[in-house]
Design a protein around this motif. Structure first.
Motif, PDB file in Angstrom:
ATOM      1  N   SER A 153       0.822  -1.230   0.000  1.00  0.00           N
ATOM      2  CA  SER A 153       0.000   0.000   0.000  1.00  0.00           C
ATOM      3  C   SER A 153       0.847   1.268   0.000  1.00  0.00           C
ATOM      4  O   SER A 153       0.500   2.245  -0.657  1.00  0.00           O
ATOM      5  N   THR A 157      -1.673  -7.240  -4.889  1.00  0.00           N
ATOM      6  CA  THR A 157      -1.621  -5.822  -4.538  1.00  0.00           C
ATOM      7  C   THR A 157      -2.398  -5.500  -3.285  1.00  0.00           C
ATOM      8  O   THR A 157      -3.473  -6.043  -3.047  1.00  0.00           O
ATOM      9  N   SER A 158      -1.845  -4.632  -2.475  1.00  0.00           N
ATOM     10  CA  SER A 158      -2.565  -4.051  -1.347  1.00  0.00           C
ATOM     11  C   SER A 158      -3.055  -2.690  -1.826  1.00  0.00           C
ATOM     12  O   SER A 158      -2.865  -2.333  -2.974  1.00  0.00           O
ATOM     13  N   GLY A 159      -3.660  -1.948  -0.923  1.00  0.00           N
ATOM     14  CA  GLY A 159      -4.018  -0.573  -1.264  1.00  0.00           C
ATOM     15  C   GLY A 159      -5.507  -0.296  -1.283  1.00  0.00           C
ATOM     16  O   GLY A 159      -5.916   0.868  -1.315  1.00  0.00           O
ATOM     17  N   ALA A 160      -6.337  -1.356  -1.251  1.00  0.00           N
ATOM     18  CA  ALA A 160      -7.784  -1.121  -1.328  1.00  0.00           C
ATOM     19  C   ALA A 160      -8.262  -0.325  -0.108  1.00  0.00           C
ATOM     20  O   ALA A 160      -8.958   0.691  -0.250  1.00  0.00           O
ATOM     21  N   VAL A 161      -7.854  -0.766   1.068  1.00  0.00           N
ATOM     22  CA  VAL A 161      -8.299  -0.085   2.283  1.00  0.00           C
ATOM     23  C   VAL A 161      -7.746   1.342   2.300  1.00  0.00           C
ATOM     24  O   VAL A 161      -8.467   2.314   2.585  1.00  0.00           O
ATOM     25  N   ALA A 162      -6.472   1.486   1.960  1.00  0.00           N
ATOM     26  CA  ALA A 162      -5.836   2.805   1.980  1.00  0.00           C
ATOM     27  C   ALA A 162      -6.562   3.779   1.037  1.00  0.00           C
ATOM     28  O   ALA A 162      -6.813   4.937   1.395  1.00  0.00           O
ATOM     29  N   ASN A 191      -5.976  -9.734  -4.648  1.00  0.00           N
ATOM     30  CA  ASN A 191      -5.994  -9.101  -3.325  1.00  0.00           C
ATOM     31  C   ASN A 191      -6.834  -9.988  -2.417  1.00  0.00           C
ATOM     32  O   ASN A 191      -7.521 -10.895  -2.889  1.00  0.00           O
ATOM     33  N   GLU A 192      -6.745  -9.721  -1.133  1.00  0.00           N
ATOM     34  CA  GLU A 192      -7.608 -10.460  -0.227  1.00  0.00           C
ATOM     35  C   GLU A 192      -9.032  -9.921  -0.373  1.00  0.00           C
ATOM     36  O   GLU A 192      -9.229  -8.724  -0.602  1.00  0.00           O
ATOM     37  N   ASP A 198     -11.333  -8.570   1.202  1.00  0.00           N
ATOM     38  CA  ASP A 198     -11.472  -7.949   2.526  1.00  0.00           C
ATOM     39  C   ASP A 198     -12.906  -7.765   2.993  1.00  0.00           C
ATOM     40  O   ASP A 198     -13.169  -7.773   4.190  1.00  0.00           O
ATOM     41  N   ASP A 206      -1.975 -10.362   6.098  1.00  0.00           N
ATOM     42  CA  ASP A 206      -1.219  -9.377   5.334  1.00  0.00           C
ATOM     43  C   ASP A 206      -1.009  -9.945   3.934  1.00  0.00           C
ATOM     44  O   ASP A 206      -1.064 -11.156   3.743  1.00  0.00           O
ATOM     45  N   ASN A 207      -0.777  -9.058   3.003  1.00  0.00           N
ATOM     46  CA  ASN A 207      -0.656  -9.521   1.621  1.00  0.00           C
ATOM     47  C   ASN A 207       0.689 -10.193   1.330  1.00  0.00           C
ATOM     48  O   ASN A 207       0.864 -10.788   0.279  1.00  0.00           O
TER      49      ASN A 207
HETATM   50  N1  GLU Z   1      -5.856  -6.297   1.540  1.00  0.00           N
HETATM   51  C1  GLU Z   1      -5.492  -5.031   2.103  1.00  0.00           C
HETATM   52  C2  GLU Z   1      -5.782  -3.906   1.127  1.00  0.00           C
HETATM   53  O1  GLU Z   1      -5.837  -4.088  -0.041  1.00  0.00           O
HETATM   54  C3  GLU Z   1      -4.023  -4.937   2.441  1.00  0.00           C
HETATM   55  C4  GLU Z   1      -3.424  -5.924   3.382  1.00  0.00           C
HETATM   56  C5  GLU Z   1      -1.941  -5.580   3.622  1.00  0.00           C
HETATM   57  O2  GLU Z   1      -1.648  -4.419   3.896  1.00  0.00           O
HETATM   58  O3  GLU Z   1      -1.075  -6.410   3.472  1.00  0.00           O
HETATM   59  O4  GLU Z   1      -5.921  -2.786   1.506  1.00  0.00           O
END
Ligand code: GLU
Length: 384
Positions: A27, A63-68, A148-149, A151, A162-163
């Motif tokens: 992220s 990839t992370s970043g969805a929550v952010a 991605n997870e 979530d 964590d990713n």
């Molecule tokens: N799946 C979460 C997202 O996309 C991130 C998990 C992580 O930070 O590793 O925001």
């Protein structure tokens, strides 16, 4: 499972032969508190990935970043989010993330494919195989799986967390040669590089051990990365199953290309020589035991010292409700000694325990297997 790998990666030079790679992007590289998505960073990273694909390498992005990104959109900055807020933020951020990758890969005439996974998906053998087959099909049409997870539907007990660990498991699913974790530092350092000017980057790790974990400084302390410990844990999972791992900077232009051409870039974790088969790895890292089988001293010795399978005669008691093929723990007088996939249901096990294998047919009316857990489906706790 189709194998794309010819040989395990045992040196930097071997990276030039890698055919299938998982690239995990964190992220902190992609999202900015003011701007939201950093399209310029995604474009630059995707240019590198497209270059690898042109060279014949299959690429999966984790990839992370969805929550952010969702946080920025909802103006939920600078505070802890509740679980539901995080899930809502992920639901808002995920399509933004996908659209940024779609835009970047479209410049290279590549389609992207969204794969949202949960740990539960990979615990289920059929879903695991579906994920694997879908990725194969995506590779065959030249599309890029972006993972991605999922979530919005996961709660803590079925989360990867964590990713980095998601990346390690995806490497198993797609039978990758290498897991590359892109982050905001240039690899693992022997000391905190922010506070020690003489900190040295560790170039190659042949055997990941406690010394390296100590260098990472524990999960909560950070070198400005916050996640070196989770990266080492992902590297351990990957290398145990024969997938090399690397931690490199996602901010340094050309770092990925340099790594893949065998250059001295970041930290490379070589495949373990004591590696487990994928199947054994799946048993230890992904599955949740559904029950317990208590065994006598003779059976414990056969498993621990003689490389044997578990036979019904050595079983003393059976706990839990499980089906054929489920994962169970094998418990000796000193505690858990192994994990394995049981050939019989819990109910059948209670009927045949303590009996010789030759009696299975007369007790159950059928005889599928002589052993209740075959050695190939069993992993000793001491080997993990
Ligand atoms: N799946 C979460 C997202 O996309 C991130 C998990 C992580 O930070 O590793 O925001």
């Amino acid at each position: 499972m189709k194998s794309s790998r010819s040989e395990m990666i045992q040196s930097r030079a071997d990276l030039t032969c890698a055919r299938r790679v998982v690239v995990k992007i964190g992220s902190s590289l992609l999202a900015d508190a003011d701007e939201g998505i950093c399209q310029d960073v995604i474009d630059r990273l995707v240019d590198d990935l497209a270059g690898l694909m042109t060279g014949g390498i299959d690429v999966v992005v984790v990839t992370s970043g969805a929550v952010a990104l969702g946080r920025v959109d909802c103006d939920w900055l600078g505070r802890e989010l509740s679980v539901h807020e995080k899930q809502a933020a992920a639901a808002i951020g995920q399509p933004k993330l996908m659209s940024a990758y779609a835009k970047a890969f479209a410049r290279h005439d590549r389609s992207v494919a969204q794969m949202l996974l949960t740990k539960d998906d990979l615990r289920n053998r059929r879903r695991y195989l579906n994920a694997s087959n879908t990725s194969e099909t995506l590779f065959s049409v030249g599309a890029v799986p972006i993972v991605n997870e999922n979530d919005t539907v996961v709660v803590s007990e079925i989360k990867f967390g964590d990713n980095d660990s998601l990346g390690a498991l995806v490497s198993m699913v797609i039978d990758a040669d290498l897991l590359v974790m892109l982050t905001d530092v240039e690899g693992l350092f022997d000391k905190n590089p922010c506070t020690h000017a003489d900190a040295k980057r560790v170039g190659i790790v042949a055997h990941l051990d406690e010394e390296h974990v100590a260098m990472a400084g524990g999960a909560s302390s950070s070198f400005g990365t916050g996640g070196m410990a989770s990266k080492l844990s992902a590297a351990r999972v990957a290398t145990k199953s024969g997938v090399a791992a690397a931690i490199i900077s996602g901010q340094k232009p050309g770092a990925l290309r340099n790594l893949m051409s065998g250059g001295d870039e970041g930290t490379l974790f070589l495949c373990g020589v004591d590696r487990q088969t994928r199947r054994k790895h799946w048993i230890t890292e992904v599955l949740h035991p559904a029950g317990e089988i208590l065994v006598d001293a003779g059976a414990a010795k056969a498993l621990l010292k003689q490389g044997g399978s578990l036979l019904p005669i050595g079983v003393v008691s059976v706990e839990g409700v499980f089906d054929k093929g489920d994962c169970v723990e094998i418990v000796g007088s000193d505690g858990v000694i192994a994990r394995g996939l049981c050939n019989y249901t819990a109910e059948e096990m209670r009927l045949i325990m303590g009996h010789a294998s030759g009696d299975i047919e007369s007790i159950l009316g059928f005889h599928d297997f002589t052993s209740v857990i075959h050695r190939d489906n069993l992993v000793l706790t001491s080997d993990v």
